[in-house]
Motif scaffolding. Structure first.
Motif, short mmCIF file in Angstrom:
data_model
loop_
_atom_site.label_atom_id
_atom_site.label_comp_id
_atom_site.label_asym_id
_atom_site.label_seq_id
_atom_site.Cartn_x
_atom_site.Cartn_y
_atom_site.Cartn_z
N ASP A 102 20.34 -2.91 0.53
CA ASP A 102 21.30 -3.45 -0.42
C ASP A 102 22.16 -4.49 0.29
O ASP A 102 22.40 -4.40 1.49
CB ASP A 102 22.21 -2.33 -0.96
N THR A 103 22.63 -5.47 -0.47
CA THR A 103 23.52 -6.49 0.06
C THR A 103 24.84 -6.42 -0.67
O THR A 103 24.91 -5.99 -1.83
CB THR A 103 22.92 -7.90 -0.08
N TYR A 104 25.89 -6.86 0.00
CA TYR A 104 27.24 -6.77 -0.53
C TYR A 104 27.93 -8.11 -0.33
O TYR A 104 27.80 -8.71 0.75
CB TYR A 104 28.02 -5.66 0.17
N PRO A 105 28.68 -8.60 -1.33
CA PRO A 105 29.39 -9.86 -1.15
C PRO A 105 30.37 -9.78 0.02
O PRO A 105 31.12 -8.82 0.14
CB PRO A 105 30.15 -10.04 -2.47
N CYS A 106 30.33 -10.78 0.87
CA CYS A 106 31.27 -10.86 1.97
C CYS A 106 32.56 -11.47 1.43
O CYS A 106 32.54 -12.55 0.84
CB CYS A 106 30.71 -11.73 3.10
N LEU A 107 33.66 -10.77 1.63
CA LEU A 107 34.96 -11.23 1.14
C LEU A 107 35.86 -11.71 2.26
O LEU A 107 37.00 -12.11 2.02
CB LEU A 107 35.66 -10.09 0.38
N GLY A 108 35.36 -11.66 3.49
CA GLY A 108 36.13 -12.11 4.64
C GLY A 108 35.83 -11.27 5.86
O GLY A 108 34.92 -10.45 5.86
N LYS A 109 36.61 -11.47 6.89
CA LYS A 109 36.43 -10.75 8.15
C LYS A 109 37.80 -10.49 8.75
O LYS A 109 38.68 -11.34 8.70
CB LYS A 109 35.59 -11.58 9.10
N LYS A 110 37.98 -9.27 9.28
CA LYS A 110 39.29 -8.89 9.82
C LYS A 110 39.09 -7.89 10.95
O LYS A 110 38.43 -6.87 10.76
CB LYS A 110 40.12 -8.27 8.70
N ASN A 111 39.63 -8.17 12.12
CA ASN A 111 39.63 -7.23 13.25
C ASN A 111 38.26 -6.62 13.56
O ASN A 111 38.15 -5.43 13.82
CB ASN A 111 40.62 -6.09 12.99
N GLY A 112 37.21 -7.44 13.51
CA GLY A 112 35.88 -6.93 13.82
C GLY A 112 35.21 -6.17 12.68
O GLY A 112 34.23 -5.47 12.88
#
Length: 138
Positions: A102-112
């Motif tokens: 399954d794939t999930y929309p990436c909404l950003g990145k924070k602290n690894g």
């Protein structure tokens, strides 16, 4: 040891990728190279698209573009947490797939951690157990 994502062969830690998008901002494919009148793109196979009406854009996980999926080299469920902290409550799990992940929309990145949307909720999954890509080709 460097882990490669099975989808595109990129290092699992890759955080940005050049993409070709059309005039509406829709992803055409991963950028490969520029030719005289076209761009070579890769989706699952490589092909050329005209430069007219398309442009090259750099997508990144930090900007909340692309998708996230579990690292297929791992087994077992992967925890999705309510915040980008190791001790944050688990709000969902990404199961070990029996085929196409399954794939999930990436909404950003924070602290690894990648920020994703899963089951209508926003959560965080550690980047060492997940892969990021500029587009979904599963």
């Amino acid at each position: 040891m460097m882990t490669l994502c099975l989808l595109c062969g990129m290092a699992a830690s890759a955080q940005s990728m050049k993409m070709v998008v059309d005039k509406n901002g829709e992803v055409v494919g991963r950028y490969v190279k520029t030719n005289a009148d076209s761009y070579t793109v890769d989706v699952q196979d490589s092909y050329d698209v005209p430069k007219a009406g398309n442009r090259v854009v750099t997508f990144s996980a930090a900007a909340g573009q692309g998708i996230v999926y579990r690292n297929q080299d791992l087994s077992g469920n992967i925890n999705v947490r309510s915040d980008a902290k190791r001790n944050a409550p688990v709000i969902a799990q990404i199961p070990d797939p029996e085929g196409v992940p399954d794939t999930y929309p990436c909404l950003g990145k924070k602290n690894g951690y990648y920020k994703i949307r899963i089951d209508g909720r926003v959560g965080y999954v550690r980047e060492d157990v997940a892969c990021w890509d500029g587009m979904d080709t599963f």
